[in-house]
Write a protein that holds these residues in place. Structure first.
Motif, PDB file in Angstrom:
ATOM      1  N   CYS A 185      74.210  54.713  40.760  1.00  0.00           N
ATOM      2  CA  CYS A 185      75.113  53.664  41.247  1.00  0.00           C
ATOM      3  C   CYS A 185      74.624  52.264  40.873  1.00  0.00           C
ATOM      4  CB  CYS A 185      75.234  53.761  42.761  1.00  0.00           C
ATOM      5  SG  CYS A 185      73.659  53.586  43.611  1.00  0.00           S
TER       6      CYS A 185
ATOM      7  N   CYS B 230      66.864  58.755  47.831  1.00  0.00           N
ATOM      8  CA  CYS B 230      67.761  57.740  48.371  1.00  0.00           C
ATOM      9  C   CYS B 230      68.168  58.085  49.792  1.00  0.00           C
ATOM     10  CB  CYS B 230      68.990  57.641  47.472  1.00  0.00           C
ATOM     11  SG  CYS B 230      70.259  56.541  48.094  1.00  0.00           S
TER      12      CYS B 230
ATOM     13  N   ALA C 106      68.833  55.132  39.919  1.00  0.00           N
ATOM     14  CA  ALA C 106      70.066  55.269  40.694  1.00  0.00           C
ATOM     15  C   ALA C 106      71.292  55.246  39.792  1.00  0.00           C
ATOM     16  CB  ALA C 106      70.151  54.153  41.719  1.00  0.00           C
TER      17      ALA C 106
ATOM     18  N   CYS D 191      73.537  62.214  41.027  1.00  0.00           N
ATOM     19  CA  CYS D 191      72.450  61.247  40.941  1.00  0.00           C
ATOM     20  C   CYS D 191      71.098  61.966  41.004  1.00  0.00           C
ATOM     21  CB  CYS D 191      72.562  60.246  42.096  1.00  0.00           C
ATOM     22  SG  CYS D 191      71.267  59.007  42.070  1.00  0.00           S
TER      23      CYS D 191
ATOM     24  N   GLY E 170      72.638  58.334  49.416  1.00  0.00           N
ATOM     25  CA  GLY E 170      72.197  59.720  49.268  1.00  0.00           C
ATOM     26  C   GLY E 170      73.265  60.730  49.617  1.00  0.00           C
TER      27      GLY E 170
ATOM     28  N   CYS F 214      77.081  60.283  44.053  1.00  0.00           N
ATOM     29  CA  CYS F 214      75.759  60.680  44.562  1.00  0.00           C
ATOM     30  C   CYS F 214      75.403  62.108  44.122  1.00  0.00           C
ATOM     31  CB  CYS F 214      75.720  60.599  46.086  1.00  0.00           C
ATOM     32  SG  CYS F 214      75.853  58.929  46.755  1.00  0.00           S
TER      33      CYS F 214
ATOM     34  N   ARG G 234      68.165  47.638  49.178  1.00  0.00           N
ATOM     35  CA  ARG G 234      68.185  47.891  47.742  1.00  0.00           C
ATOM     36  C   ARG G 234      67.697  46.669  46.983  1.00  0.00           C
ATOM     37  NH1 ARG G 234      73.542  51.230  48.279  1.00  0.00           N
ATOM     38  NH2 ARG G 234      72.657  53.277  48.239  1.00  0.00           N
TER      39      ARG G 234
ATOM     40  N   PHE H  91      80.654  52.128  47.536  1.00  0.00           N
ATOM     41  CA  PHE H  91      79.580  52.476  48.464  1.00  0.00           C
ATOM     42  C   PHE H  91      79.583  51.693  49.771  1.00  0.00           C
ATOM     43  CE2 PHE H  91      78.423  54.189  44.471  1.00  0.00           C
ATOM     44  CZ  PHE H  91      77.744  55.359  44.772  1.00  0.00           C
TER      45      PHE H  91
HETATM   46  S1  SF4 Z   1      72.250  58.957  45.771  1.00  0.00           S
HETATM   47 FE1  SF4 Z   1      74.136  57.748  45.694  1.00  0.00          FE
HETATM   48  S2  SF4 Z   1      73.700  55.841  46.795  1.00  0.00           S
HETATM   49 FE2  SF4 Z   1      71.746  56.835  46.343  1.00  0.00          FE
HETATM   50  S3  SF4 Z   1      71.058  55.927  44.433  1.00  0.00           S
HETATM   51 FE3  SF4 Z   1      72.161  57.768  43.893  1.00  0.00          FE
HETATM   52  S4  SF4 Z   1      74.290  57.182  43.540  1.00  0.00           S
HETATM   53 FE4  SF4 Z   1      73.260  55.476  44.628  1.00  0.00          FE
END
Ligand code: SF4
Length: 124
Positions: free
Chosen positions: A36, A75, A34, A69, A90, A66, A22, A44
Protein backbone atom coordinates in the motif's frame (compact mmCIF):
# COMPACT_ATOMS: atom_id res chain seq x y z
CA UNK A 1 12.24 10.24 -0.90
CA UNK A 2 9.49 7.64 -0.75
CA UNK A 3 6.22 8.61 0.82
CA UNK A 4 4.83 6.50 3.67
CA UNK A 5 1.71 4.47 2.83
CA UNK A 6 -1.48 6.49 2.55
CA UNK A 7 0.16 9.65 3.84
CA UNK A 8 -2.36 11.95 2.21
CA UNK A 9 -5.21 9.91 3.64
CA UNK A 10 -3.75 9.87 7.11
CA UNK A 11 -3.70 13.63 7.19
CA UNK A 12 -7.45 13.61 6.63
CA UNK A 13 -8.27 10.72 8.93
CA UNK A 14 -6.00 11.08 11.93
CA UNK A 15 -6.34 13.85 14.52
CA UNK A 16 -3.62 16.48 14.14
CA UNK A 17 -1.97 15.80 17.51
CA UNK A 18 -1.25 12.18 16.56
CA UNK A 19 1.79 11.41 14.45
CA UNK A 20 0.83 8.57 12.12
CA UNK A 21 2.80 5.50 13.06
CA UNK A 22 3.49 4.78 9.41
CA UNK A 23 5.32 8.10 9.37
CA UNK A 24 7.20 7.37 12.57
CA UNK A 25 8.48 3.90 11.79
CA UNK A 26 8.84 4.04 8.05
CA UNK A 27 12.36 2.65 8.35
CA UNK A 28 11.04 -0.59 9.82
CA UNK A 29 11.75 -3.48 7.41
CA UNK A 30 8.11 -4.43 6.99
CA UNK A 31 7.18 -0.90 6.08
CA UNK A 32 9.49 -0.72 3.09
CA UNK A 33 7.77 -3.74 1.52
CA UNK A 34 4.22 -2.51 2.06
CA UNK A 35 2.08 -3.02 -1.03
CA UNK A 36 0.00 0.00 0.00
CA UNK A 37 3.03 2.26 0.08
CA UNK A 38 2.00 4.14 -3.04
CA UNK A 39 -1.72 3.75 -2.64
CA UNK A 40 -3.60 6.65 -4.12
CA UNK A 41 -7.07 5.14 -4.11
CA UNK A 42 -7.99 6.07 -0.56
CA UNK A 43 -8.76 2.53 0.47
CA UNK A 44 -7.25 2.34 3.92
CA UNK A 45 -8.67 5.26 5.88
CA UNK A 46 -12.22 6.54 5.97
CA UNK A 47 -13.06 9.95 4.63
CA UNK A 48 -15.30 11.94 6.94
CA UNK A 49 -19.01 11.06 6.93
CA UNK A 50 -18.51 7.94 4.83
CA UNK A 51 -21.77 6.02 4.34
CA UNK A 52 -21.78 2.48 5.73
CA UNK A 53 -22.12 0.75 2.36
CA UNK A 54 -19.21 2.75 0.96
CA UNK A 55 -17.11 1.98 4.04
CA UNK A 56 -17.75 -1.75 3.77
CA UNK A 57 -16.89 -1.73 0.08
CA UNK A 58 -13.72 0.32 0.65
CA UNK A 59 -12.59 -1.90 3.52
CA UNK A 60 -13.08 -5.05 1.45
CA UNK A 61 -11.00 -3.51 -1.34
CA UNK A 62 -8.29 -2.61 1.18
CA UNK A 63 -8.33 -6.15 2.54
CA UNK A 64 -7.82 -7.51 -0.96
CA UNK A 65 -4.70 -5.35 -1.23
CA UNK A 66 -3.51 -6.61 2.16
CA UNK A 67 -4.08 -10.21 1.11
CA UNK A 68 -1.31 -9.92 -1.48
CA UNK A 69 1.03 -7.94 0.75
CA UNK A 70 4.24 -9.72 1.79
CA UNK A 71 4.32 -7.98 5.17
CA UNK A 72 0.72 -8.52 6.24
CA UNK A 73 1.62 -10.40 9.41
CA UNK A 74 4.12 -7.77 10.54
CA UNK A 75 1.75 -4.94 9.69
CA UNK A 76 -1.14 -6.57 11.55
CA UNK A 77 0.95 -7.21 14.64
CA UNK A 78 2.23 -3.66 14.56
CA UNK A 79 -1.32 -2.30 14.40
CA UNK A 80 -2.40 -4.54 17.27
CA UNK A 81 0.55 -3.63 19.49
CA UNK A 82 0.35 0.15 19.03
CA UNK A 83 -2.69 -0.12 18.88
CA UNK A 84 -3.69 1.72 15.72
CA UNK A 85 -7.19 3.13 16.23
CA UNK A 86 -8.02 3.94 12.61
CA UNK A 87 -7.93 2.36 9.20
CA UNK A 88 -7.28 -1.05 7.71
CA UNK A 89 -3.96 -2.53 8.77
CA UNK A 90 -2.78 -6.05 8.07
CA UNK A 91 -6.11 -7.00 6.56
CA UNK A 92 -8.11 -6.02 9.63
CA UNK A 93 -10.41 -3.09 10.20
CA UNK A 94 -10.25 -1.14 13.44
CA UNK A 95 -13.32 -3.00 14.73
CA UNK A 96 -11.78 -6.36 13.87
CA UNK A 97 -8.57 -5.40 15.65
CA UNK A 98 -10.56 -4.53 18.76
CA UNK A 99 -12.09 -8.03 18.67
CA UNK A 100 -8.65 -9.64 18.31
CA UNK A 101 -7.29 -7.58 21.19
CA UNK A 102 -10.26 -8.46 23.41
CA UNK A 103 -9.70 -12.17 22.65
CA UNK A 104 -6.01 -11.83 23.50
CA UNK A 105 -6.82 -10.12 26.78
CA UNK A 106 -9.30 -12.88 27.67
CA UNK A 107 -6.75 -15.55 26.73
CA UNK A 108 -4.09 -13.87 28.88
CA UNK A 109 -6.46 -13.77 31.85
CA UNK A 110 -7.33 -17.44 31.36
CA UNK A 111 -3.68 -18.41 31.11
CA UNK A 112 -2.85 -16.50 34.30
CA UNK A 113 -5.78 -18.14 36.07
CA UNK A 114 -4.68 -21.56 34.86
CA UNK A 115 -1.12 -20.90 35.99
CA UNK A 116 -2.36 -19.78 39.40
CA UNK A 117 -4.60 -22.82 39.67
CA UNK A 118 -1.67 -25.04 38.70
CA UNK A 119 0.47 -23.53 41.42
CA UNK A 120 -2.27 -24.03 43.97
CA UNK A 121 -2.74 -27.66 42.90
CA UNK A 122 1.01 -28.28 43.16
CA UNK A 123 1.20 -26.66 46.60
CA UNK A 124 -1.83 -28.56 47.90
S1 SF4 B 1 -0.89 -5.47 5.09
FE1 SF4 B 1 -2.21 -3.95 4.11
S2 SF4 B 1 -2.07 -2.10 5.37
FE2 SF4 B 1 -0.38 -3.45 5.94
S3 SF4 B 1 1.35 -2.78 4.71
FE3 SF4 B 1 0.37 -4.42 3.59
S4 SF4 B 1 -1.13 -3.48 2.22
FE4 SF4 B 1 -0.52 -1.93 3.76
Amino acid sequence: MLQPPHSSLQVAAVPAQRVPVRDRDQDAPWHTEAVCRRDEAGLFFAPSKEPTAARLSREEAAKRVCARCPVMVECREHALLQPEPYGVWGGLTAAERRVVLARRRRRDVELKQAARAGRIAQAG
